[in-house]
Structure formats: structure tokens, C-alpha cells
Motif scaffolding. Sequence first.
Motif, PDB file in Angstrom:
ATOM      1  N   VAL A  34       0.857  -1.182   0.000  1.00  0.00           N
ATOM      2  CA  VAL A  34       0.000   0.000   0.000  1.00  0.00           C
ATOM      3  C   VAL A  34       0.894   1.232   0.000  1.00  0.00           C
ATOM      4  CG1 VAL A  34      -1.845   1.240   1.192  1.00  0.00           C
ATOM      5  CG2 VAL A  34      -1.746  -1.253   1.311  1.00  0.00           C
ATOM      6  N   GLY A  35       0.819   2.018  -1.066  1.00  0.00           N
ATOM      7  CA  GLY A  35       1.627   3.227  -1.132  1.00  0.00           C
ATOM      8  C   GLY A  35       3.114   2.979  -0.999  1.00  0.00           C
ATOM      9  N   GLY A  36       3.588   1.872  -1.552  1.00  0.00           N
ATOM     10  CA  GLY A  36       5.004   1.541  -1.510  1.00  0.00           C
ATOM     11  C   GLY A  36       5.446   0.818  -0.253  1.00  0.00           C
ATOM     12  N   LYS A  37       4.563   0.675   0.732  1.00  0.00           N
ATOM     13  CA  LYS A  37       4.896  -0.007   1.980  1.00  0.00           C
ATOM     14  C   LYS A  37       4.291  -1.402   2.007  1.00  0.00           C
ATOM     15  CE  LYS A  37       4.619   0.447   7.018  1.00  0.00           C
ATOM     16  NZ  LYS A  37       4.137   1.274   8.155  1.00  0.00           N
ATOM     17  N   SER A  38       5.101  -2.393   2.369  1.00  0.00           N
ATOM     18  CA  SER A  38       4.630  -3.782   2.418  1.00  0.00           C
ATOM     19  C   SER A  38       4.135  -4.131   3.816  1.00  0.00           C
ATOM     20  CB  SER A  38       5.761  -4.739   2.021  1.00  0.00           C
ATOM     21  OG  SER A  38       6.100  -4.569   0.664  1.00  0.00           O
ATOM     22  N   LEU A  39       3.001  -4.815   3.872  1.00  0.00           N
ATOM     23  CA  LEU A  39       2.398  -5.249   5.131  1.00  0.00           C
ATOM     24  C   LEU A  39       2.084  -6.733   5.032  1.00  0.00           C
ATOM     25  CD1 LEU A  39      -0.154  -2.303   5.388  1.00  0.00           C
ATOM     26  CD2 LEU A  39       1.998  -2.465   6.620  1.00  0.00           C
ATOM     27  N   ARG A 268      11.453  18.697 -24.573  1.00  0.00           N
ATOM     28  CA  ARG A 268      10.600  17.515 -24.639  1.00  0.00           C
ATOM     29  C   ARG A 268      10.697  16.744 -23.325  1.00  0.00           C
ATOM     30  NH1 ARG A 268      13.342  14.345 -29.115  1.00  0.00           N
ATOM     31  NH2 ARG A 268      15.066  15.253 -27.976  1.00  0.00           N
ATOM     32  N   ILE A 269       9.587  16.167 -22.920  1.00  0.00           N
ATOM     33  CA  ILE A 269       9.547  15.289 -21.752  1.00  0.00           C
ATOM     34  C   ILE A 269       9.273  13.881 -22.240  1.00  0.00           C
ATOM     35  CG2 ILE A 269       8.446  14.766 -19.554  1.00  0.00           C
ATOM     36  CD1 ILE A 269       9.948  17.376 -19.511  1.00  0.00           C
ATOM     37  N   TYR A 270      10.160  12.955 -21.881  1.00  0.00           N
ATOM     38  CA  TYR A 270       9.975  11.563 -22.300  1.00  0.00           C
ATOM     39  C   TYR A 270       8.866  10.938 -21.461  1.00  0.00           C
ATOM     40  CZ  TYR A 270      11.120   6.799 -23.727  1.00  0.00           C
ATOM     41  OH  TYR A 270      11.068   5.528 -24.245  1.00  0.00           O
ATOM     42  N   SER A 271       7.908  10.307 -22.120  1.00  0.00           N
ATOM     43  CA  SER A 271       6.787   9.664 -21.423  1.00  0.00           C
ATOM     44  C   SER A 271       7.244   8.323 -20.867  1.00  0.00           C
ATOM     45  CB  SER A 271       5.620   9.468 -22.387  1.00  0.00           C
ATOM     46  OG  SER A 271       4.531   8.837 -21.736  1.00  0.00           O
ATOM     47  N   TYR A 272       7.354   8.253 -19.553  1.00  0.00           N
ATOM     48  CA  TYR A 272       7.875   7.047 -18.900  1.00  0.00           C
ATOM     49  C   TYR A 272       6.850   6.579 -17.878  1.00  0.00           C
ATOM     50  CZ  TYR A 272      11.469   3.943 -16.912  1.00  0.00           C
ATOM     51  OH  TYR A 272      12.197   2.854 -16.493  1.00  0.00           O
ATOM     52  N   GLU A 273       6.059   5.599 -18.264  1.00  0.00           N
ATOM     53  CA  GLU A 273       5.001   5.075 -17.394  1.00  0.00           C
ATOM     54  C   GLU A 273       5.180   3.580 -17.211  1.00  0.00           C
ATOM     55  OE1 GLU A 273       1.377   6.242 -19.234  1.00  0.00           O
ATOM     56  OE2 GLU A 273       1.663   8.384 -18.847  1.00  0.00           O
ATOM     57  N   GLU A 274       6.419   3.175 -17.024  1.00  0.00           N
ATOM     58  CA  GLU A 274       6.721   1.749 -16.945  1.00  0.00           C
ATOM     59  C   GLU A 274       6.502   1.218 -15.532  1.00  0.00           C
ATOM     60  OE1 GLU A 274       7.060   0.562 -19.802  1.00  0.00           O
ATOM     61  OE2 GLU A 274       7.353   2.510 -20.752  1.00  0.00           O
ATOM     62  N   ILE A 275       6.501  -0.111 -15.412  1.00  0.00           N
ATOM     63  CA  ILE A 275       6.294  -0.773 -14.124  1.00  0.00           C
ATOM     64  C   ILE A 275       7.401  -0.424 -13.129  1.00  0.00           C
ATOM     65  CG2 ILE A 275       7.530  -2.868 -14.761  1.00  0.00           C
ATOM     66  CD1 ILE A 275       5.361  -4.462 -13.290  1.00  0.00           C
ATOM     67  N   ILE A 276       8.546   0.043 -13.632  1.00  0.00           N
ATOM     68  CA  ILE A 276       9.661   0.441 -12.763  1.00  0.00           C
ATOM     69  C   ILE A 276       9.241   1.529 -11.792  1.00  0.00           C
ATOM     70  CG2 ILE A 276      11.910   1.623 -12.767  1.00  0.00           C
ATOM     71  CD1 ILE A 276      12.691   0.049 -15.187  1.00  0.00           C
ATOM     72  N   THR A 277       8.330   2.397 -12.202  1.00  0.00           N
ATOM     73  CA  THR A 277       7.919   3.506 -11.334  1.00  0.00           C
ATOM     74  C   THR A 277       7.208   3.022 -10.069  1.00  0.00           C
ATOM     75  OG1 THR A 277       5.858   3.771 -12.606  1.00  0.00           O
ATOM     76  CG2 THR A 277       7.750   5.104 -13.266  1.00  0.00           C
ATOM     77  N   GLU A 279       8.495   0.700  -8.291  1.00  0.00           N
ATOM     78  CA  GLU A 279       9.584   0.235  -7.440  1.00  0.00           C
ATOM     79  C   GLU A 279      10.640   1.300  -7.167  1.00  0.00           C
ATOM     80  OE1 GLU A 279       9.454  -2.830  -6.205  1.00  0.00           O
ATOM     81  OE2 GLU A 279       7.644  -3.306  -7.344  1.00  0.00           O
ATOM     82  N   HIS A 280      10.618   2.391  -7.941  1.00  0.00           N
ATOM     83  CA  HIS A 280      11.662   3.401  -7.809  1.00  0.00           C
ATOM     84  C   HIS A 280      11.052   4.791  -7.979  1.00  0.00           C
ATOM     85  CE1 HIS A 280      15.850   4.863  -8.070  1.00  0.00           C
ATOM     86  NE2 HIS A 280      15.344   5.760  -8.897  1.00  0.00           N
ATOM     87  N   GLU A 281      11.428   5.708  -7.092  1.00  0.00           N
ATOM     88  CA  GLU A 281      10.949   7.087  -7.172  1.00  0.00           C
ATOM     89  C   GLU A 281      12.018   7.938  -7.864  1.00  0.00           C
ATOM     90  OE1 GLU A 281       9.257  10.691  -4.300  1.00  0.00           O
ATOM     91  OE2 GLU A 281       9.612   8.686  -3.475  1.00  0.00           O
ATOM     92  N   GLU A 283      13.723  11.376  -9.659  1.00  0.00           N
ATOM     93  CA  GLU A 283      13.761  12.827  -9.505  1.00  0.00           C
ATOM     94  C   GLU A 283      12.847  13.468 -10.547  1.00  0.00           C
ATOM     95  OE1 GLU A 283      15.305  14.525  -7.194  1.00  0.00           O
ATOM     96  OE2 GLU A 283      16.280  12.810  -6.249  1.00  0.00           O
ATOM     97  N   ALA A 284      12.360  14.665 -10.230  1.00  0.00           N
ATOM     98  CA  ALA A 284      11.356  15.312 -11.081  1.00  0.00           C
ATOM     99  C   ALA A 284      11.858  15.583 -12.491  1.00  0.00           C
ATOM    100  CB  ALA A 284      10.904  16.620 -10.431  1.00  0.00           C
ATOM    101  N   ASP A 285      13.160  15.868 -12.663  1.00  0.00           N
ATOM    102  CA  ASP A 285      13.679  16.228 -13.978  1.00  0.00           C
ATOM    103  C   ASP A 285      14.309  15.050 -14.728  1.00  0.00           C
ATOM    104  OD1 ASP A 285      15.855  15.850 -12.383  1.00  0.00           O
ATOM    105  OD2 ASP A 285      16.934  17.654 -13.034  1.00  0.00           O
ATOM    106  N   THR A 286      14.105  13.837 -14.227  1.00  0.00           N
ATOM    107  CA  THR A 286      14.747  12.670 -14.839  1.00  0.00           C
ATOM    108  C   THR A 286      14.423  12.535 -16.317  1.00  0.00           C
ATOM    109  OG1 THR A 286      14.718  11.461 -12.750  1.00  0.00           O
ATOM    110  CG2 THR A 286      15.000  10.156 -14.746  1.00  0.00           C
ATOM    111  N   PHE A 287      13.188  12.791 -16.702  1.00  0.00           N
ATOM    112  CA  PHE A 287      12.757  12.537 -18.078  1.00  0.00           C
ATOM    113  C   PHE A 287      12.633  13.818 -18.896  1.00  0.00           C
ATOM    114  CE2 PHE A 287      11.147   9.214 -15.253  1.00  0.00           C
ATOM    115  CZ  PHE A 287      11.865   8.146 -15.761  1.00  0.00           C
ATOM    116  N   ASP A 288      13.207  14.889 -18.376  1.00  0.00           N
ATOM    117  CA  ASP A 288      13.310  16.134 -19.126  1.00  0.00           C
ATOM    118  C   ASP A 288      14.490  15.995 -20.085  1.00  0.00           C
ATOM    119  OD1 ASP A 288      13.592  18.650 -20.130  1.00  0.00           O
ATOM    120  OD2 ASP A 288      13.617  19.671 -18.205  1.00  0.00           O
ATOM    121  N   CYS A 289      14.217  15.929 -21.364  1.00  0.00           N
ATOM    122  CA  CYS A 289      15.268  15.673 -22.359  1.00  0.00           C
ATOM    123  C   CYS A 289      15.925  16.936 -22.890  1.00  0.00           C
ATOM    124  CB  CYS A 289      14.702  14.857 -23.519  1.00  0.00           C
ATOM    125  SG  CYS A 289      14.231  13.179 -23.024  1.00  0.00           S
TER     126      CYS A 289
END
Length: 319
Positions: A34-39, A268-277, A279-281, A283-289
Amino acid sequence: MTSKKTRKLIKRNIYKVDEVGVDFEKRAKVYIKVGGKSLNVVGFYFHRWNGVVDWKDNKEWQFLENIVIIPSISSNSSGWSSIRYQVRSIHSYICDVFNIDASQLSVKFSDFIHHNLFDIGTVKKCTIMEGEIGTRNSSELFEQQKNMILLVIERSREISACGYAYFYQHVPTVIHRNTQIRVNWFLTRFQGQHGLLENSFLTGFYVKAFLKLWSYQKMDNLVSMIAYQSVERLFDYERVLEVLEEKLRNSEAKTLKALQAEKPSEKRIYSYEEIITQEHEFEADTFDCDGGYDVVRNSDGKRATIKISKDYFMFFVWP
């Protein structure tokens, strides 16, 4: 384990559960995320003798609210079949309680890989410790679970060798928390779609080799590669920048004959909506190309953007 009234309340999204998985450590358990936390929700105790275990009187077993006693594993194959059925049934029940698709089975092996506990082709997401890479059990796991879509390799306490990375080279999405020299393998042999590599020992030589292989369509499944450099190592990224700048000035540059390099003229902003998101947070500018380099493959016009610094190498292929 729950009343019908409770199940109805939960299904009304009073509790929003993102994932239901099975974790195997010293004891196995079904967990919810739930919200990245495992119970932890339900625990398994594999009973190896006849009779009833009174776990309420034994502190060792009091780790969850619910515990399920599973009969001992027999020496024949039907014993594994029985346990697989029971694990699947309990997992499916918890998925039903929280309105989650049970076919997207997530499994975490916190120590030993118990690959026999799951039916062939049912594990979609798997987390293992890096100390298990290259073991016989890991090779059997990847052989049996060819439908796996996400593999997460966590850092283990023990010091592990490089491991046999080719076992999982075709998993579509891989996250490696402690890549180190394995980054060289990923940059030259990975056949999946998305890679996220942390604590990498990047070198300009292998980054250039990676660009050359992609330019000749040797890694044509690749969509994104993100590698974060280890603070323990320097990354000679200037050598790669020199190659890219040379391509900008001279289209006949010898190092990357099959590519053309460009500087994007618009943000341009790269559209990155993969399952990796999940598991990993990032930075805000990561996909700013903006400020990156575009490389265009001569053979088919395929375009990708390179972001590079002393701290990371990123490669995004545009659709």
C-alpha cells in the motif's frame, strides 16, 4: 479468514492495495503493498511432522495475525503439486479480498529460491537477492518462469560474484540495486526492454560499445536504459561527450558510423510510465530531455535521446 461483510467493505476501496505478493524468507507470507509499503497478512508454516502445532503458545510463530499450516512436502512430485495448489489458493483468496488481479503474481525470495512452489509460467514479478544470481535454482527459476515481466535484484548481505547474467537477459524489465561491473554486461548483451541499474561502475568504453550495438540493431528490443554511477567510482563520461560532439560537427565521424547526432531544438519530456515507477521514485527532472543529445539510426531513422553526466547515463528510445 474474513467475513463477507468485511470483504465488501474492503472492496469499496476503503483500503487501496497496489499489490499482493508472496515472500519467502525464514517463513513464507502473503503481503500487501500500500503506497510503496509492504504489510504482511498471512503466514505459512510448512509442517514437517504429524499432529497439530499450537502456534499461539509458541512466540517463535507469532509474527502475523493469521497463520496457515501447510502439510509436509512428500518425496514425490505430488507433494510439490499439493503445496503449489495451497499457496496459489491462499494468494488468490487475498487477491479477491483486496480486488487485485491474481494472475499478476509477485514473488519475493529473501534468501533461498524456492522455485518449485509456483506453477510454471505464473510468476510475473520476482525479487531475488544478488547472492542467488548464478545458482542452479535461479537458472531453473528463469527457465520455468519465462513469462516474467519484472525482475528486481536486491543487494544481499553477502559478497557475491558477478553471476550468470545471461539467465535473465530476456526479462523485459530489470532493476538491479547493486550493479557494479555487471553494468558492462547490461550495456552490451541485455535483450530486454527496460533497465534500471543502481551503483554502477560505468566506463566510457562500454557506453560507446552500447551505442554502437544499438546503432547496428543488435539491441532492438531496448526502450530505456538508466544507469546511476557509484559514488565509489569515477565515470569518464567526457569521452562519450567527445564522441557525440564529434558526430555533431562531422557526420563522417568514424566511431559511430551508423548514427547521426543532433541537438534537440525544442524542450521535450519523455513519457515514462513503466512498471519500474512502482519500485523506484525518480527525480522530477529525470525525463526532461532538454540539454540531451539525440541520436538517429541511419538504417531506419529510429531516434533516441542520451542524457549523460558524471552521475548517470540515460538512454530513451522514442516511439
